[in-house]
Design a protein around this motif. Structure first.
Motif, PDB file in Angstrom:
ATOM      1  N   UNK A 186      64.790  65.574  71.723  1.00  0.00           N
ATOM      2  CA  UNK A 186      65.055  64.272  72.337  1.00  0.00           C
ATOM      3  C   UNK A 186      63.805  63.401  72.326  1.00  0.00           C
ATOM      4  N   UNK A 187      62.657  63.983  72.685  1.00  0.00           N
ATOM      5  CA  UNK A 187      61.427  63.197  72.699  1.00  0.00           C
ATOM      6  C   UNK A 187      60.991  62.841  71.284  1.00  0.00           C
ATOM      7  N   UNK A 188      61.186  63.749  70.345  1.00  0.00           N
ATOM      8  CA  UNK A 188      60.832  63.467  68.958  1.00  0.00           C
ATOM      9  C   UNK A 188      61.634  62.284  68.424  1.00  0.00           C
ATOM     10  N   UNK A 189      62.912  62.235  68.778  1.00  0.00           N
ATOM     11  CA  UNK A 189      63.749  61.100  68.376  1.00  0.00           C
ATOM     12  C   UNK A 189      63.276  59.820  69.048  1.00  0.00           C
ATOM     13  N   UNK A 190      62.882  59.928  70.326  1.00  0.00           N
ATOM     14  CA  UNK A 190      62.408  58.759  71.075  1.00  0.00           C
ATOM     15  C   UNK A 190      61.168  58.154  70.426  1.00  0.00           C
ATOM     16  N   UNK A 191      60.175  58.996  70.093  1.00  0.00           N
ATOM     17  CA  UNK A 191      58.919  58.459  69.554  1.00  0.00           C
ATOM     18  C   UNK A 191      59.092  57.928  68.138  1.00  0.00           C
ATOM     19  N   UNK A 192      60.220  58.286  67.486  1.00  0.00           N
ATOM     20  CA  UNK A 192      60.482  57.719  66.169  1.00  0.00           C
ATOM     21  C   UNK A 192      61.091  56.321  66.264  1.00  0.00           C
ATOM     22  N   UNK A 193      61.588  55.960  67.478  1.00  0.00           N
ATOM     23  CA  UNK A 193      62.277  54.678  67.659  1.00  0.00           C
ATOM     24  C   UNK A 193      61.463  53.647  68.431  1.00  0.00           C
ATOM     25  N   UNK A 194      60.524  54.117  69.256  1.00  0.00           N
ATOM     26  CA  UNK A 194      59.740  53.214  70.091  1.00  0.00           C
ATOM     27  C   UNK A 194      58.249  53.370  69.779  1.00  0.00           C
ATOM     28  N   UNK A 195      57.469  52.317  70.020  1.00  0.00           N
ATOM     29  CA  UNK A 195      56.018  52.378  69.725  1.00  0.00           C
ATOM     30  C   UNK A 195      55.242  53.186  70.759  1.00  0.00           C
ATOM     31  N   UNK A 196      55.596  54.450  70.873  1.00  0.00           N
ATOM     32  CA  UNK A 196      54.975  55.353  71.834  1.00  0.00           C
ATOM     33  C   UNK A 196      53.868  56.122  71.136  1.00  0.00           C
ATOM     34  N   UNK A 197      52.697  56.132  71.733  1.00  0.00           N
ATOM     35  CA  UNK A 197      51.551  56.818  71.137  1.00  0.00           C
ATOM     36  C   UNK A 197      51.359  58.183  71.784  1.00  0.00           C
ATOM     37  N   UNK A 198      50.753  59.101  71.075  1.00  0.00           N
ATOM     38  CA  UNK A 198      50.584  60.465  71.563  1.00  0.00           C
ATOM     39  C   UNK A 198      49.477  60.596  72.610  1.00  0.00           C
ATOM     40  N   UNK A 199      48.514  59.662  72.636  1.00  0.00           N
ATOM     41  CA  UNK A 199      47.326  59.846  73.466  1.00  0.00           C
ATOM     42  C   UNK A 199      47.628  60.030  74.962  1.00  0.00           C
ATOM     43  N   UNK A 200      48.498  59.208  75.573  1.00  0.00           N
ATOM     44  CA  UNK A 200      48.784  59.433  76.997  1.00  0.00           C
ATOM     45  C   UNK A 200      49.375  60.819  77.267  1.00  0.00           C
ATOM     46  N   UNK A 201      50.170  61.333  76.346  1.00  0.00           N
ATOM     47  CA  UNK A 201      50.744  62.668  76.506  1.00  0.00           C
ATOM     48  C   UNK A 201      49.635  63.724  76.466  1.00  0.00           C
ATOM     49  N   UNK A 202      48.702  63.563  75.541  1.00  0.00           N
ATOM     50  CA  UNK A 202      47.573  64.495  75.458  1.00  0.00           C
ATOM     51  C   UNK A 202      46.708  64.402  76.708  1.00  0.00           C
TER      52      UNK A 202
END
Length: 391
Positions: A186-202
């Motif tokens: 679900x999250x992988x699909x989300x980050x493919x559709x919205x300009x979400x960057x990995x840094x805040x998650x890290x």
């Protein structure tokens, strides 16, 4: 004579709950857990240092570090694309596209169930969003909740830094279109559709690492960075999904700053609410230098006696949190109209906790400040009115 008589528990027990931009609710009483398919065994907005009025506009080291991340996130939204190349983005969409729609729908529904279970008020607020945005928020919430469970859930006592390293490796995989399980999908699909960057998650994972080894914060600069890691990051994760209103004349940077302020305000509120419970675990999430300036020490907190010095100190901490809530308010109206309700609800309910601490005569050693269900429903209605009025 020292009043310390505590049992050390490391790491802290149950933490995150209301999706108040995911402020860490460290002492949740829920016995529910989220199943992991991990095989760990097999392989600057508000003055940072002073609570009273400060005129210096300079940012501290921690604020500067966070500000750099804010600038990057704002740039991604402004460009309406992620930092991946067009080729990389197409590859990601192809990989996530290999997941059947039926499985993907089940993945999002399961994330929604987690949000509804652990963040009921926020979940209700998401129901006004468009289906795509709503599901994406659920996916982000589920990941954050699962991340928190690593440090505060059933496996916490066996958690090692290496386990968090493996969790971060999984994160990188899902951002590249290689989800490990249904929640990751679900999250992988989300980050493919919205300009979400990995840094805040890290950075959120970095906050979990801090919880494994750190029990004191020498000043607010240190505490600010911790609050950003475990709570402020969620604002940066979710603004790209919630969206900025097309009619907004504010910069993306200012909207992100407001979201960041809300996360940090919520986390500071959690800290003030949970002073007594944290102390019983040998933890003090308060600036050590400011405690000293107020004539207080760790032993005063372990004794748990409400004195005039303590009231003055906590009053100043509450003032700081309210300044952050005020900063956050200014950004909510700039969000997409359908996304404002849950954010307003989060702000109003968490700010009320500060009022309850005051009503309890600043006794956050033995009295837990909380907002009852009836009041939450009232604030949910008020939040709806504010969200609609801002359209």
């Amino acid at each position: 004579m020292s009043c310390r008589n505590i049992s050390m528990v490391c790491p802290r027990e149950k933490s995150r709950s209301p999706f108040s931009f995911i402020a860490r609710n460290r002492n949740s009483k829920s016995n529910s857990t989220i199943c992991f398919e991990l095989k760990f065994s097999s392989a600057g907005m508000v003055p940072a240092a002073v609570i009273t009025d400060v005129t210096s506009p300079s940012r501290t080291t921690s604020e500067e570090k966070v500000y750099d991340v804010v600038l990057k996130q704002a740039a991604l939204v402004k460009q309406k694309k992620t930092d991946r190349s067009i080729h990389e983005k197409k590859l990601l969409e192809q990989r996530t596209g290999n997941i059947s729609w039926d499985l993907l729908n089940k993945a999002y529904d399961r994330c929604g169930e987690i949000c509804a279970e652990f963040a009921k008020t926020f979940y209700l607020g998401t129901l006004l969003m468009t289906p795509e945005r709503k599901r994406a928020i659920w996916a982000i919430y589920a990941w954050c909740r699962r991340t928190d469970e690593l440090v505060d859930g059933p496996i916490a006592s066996h958690l090692t830094p290496r386990a968090l390293d493996r969790w971060e490796e999984r994160l990188a995989g899902l951002f590249e279109g290689h989800p490990y399980d249904i929640f990751d999908a679900a999250l992988s699909d989300t980050v493919s559709k919205f300009p979400v960057d990995i840094q805040p998650f890290k950075h959120m994972i970095q906050g979990m690492r801090m919880d494994l080894k750190k029990t004191r914060y020498k000043n607010f600069d240190e505490l600010y960075l911790y609050c950003y890691y475990v709570a402020g990051t969620v604002g940066l994760m979710t603004v790209p999904v919630m969206g900025i209103a097309p009619e907004s004349k504010s910069s993306a940077e200012s909207v992100y700053n407001a979201a960041l302020a809300l996360g940090i305000a919520n986390q500071l509120t959690n800290i003030l609410r949970d002073v007594g419970e944290d102390a019983r675990r040998g933890r003090i999430y308060l600036p050590q230098d400011e405690l000293g300036q107020a004539g207080l020490s760790d032993d005063d907190i372990f004794c748990g006696k409400v004195t005039e010095k303590w009231r003055n100190f906590i009053s100043g901490q509450i003032k700081r949190a309210r300044m952050l809530f005020d900063e956050a308010e200014r950004g909510i109206a700039e969000l997409n109209s359908a996304s404002r309700w849950p954010v307003w609800a989060s702000l109003l309910i968490y700010r009320q906790i500060l009022d309850v601490i005051e009503a309890n005569d600043y006794d956050n050693f033995r009295k837990r400040a909380f907002v009852g269900r009836a009041k939450k429903l009232v604030f949910l209605s008020v939040a709806y009115g504010k969200a609609v009025a801002a359209k």
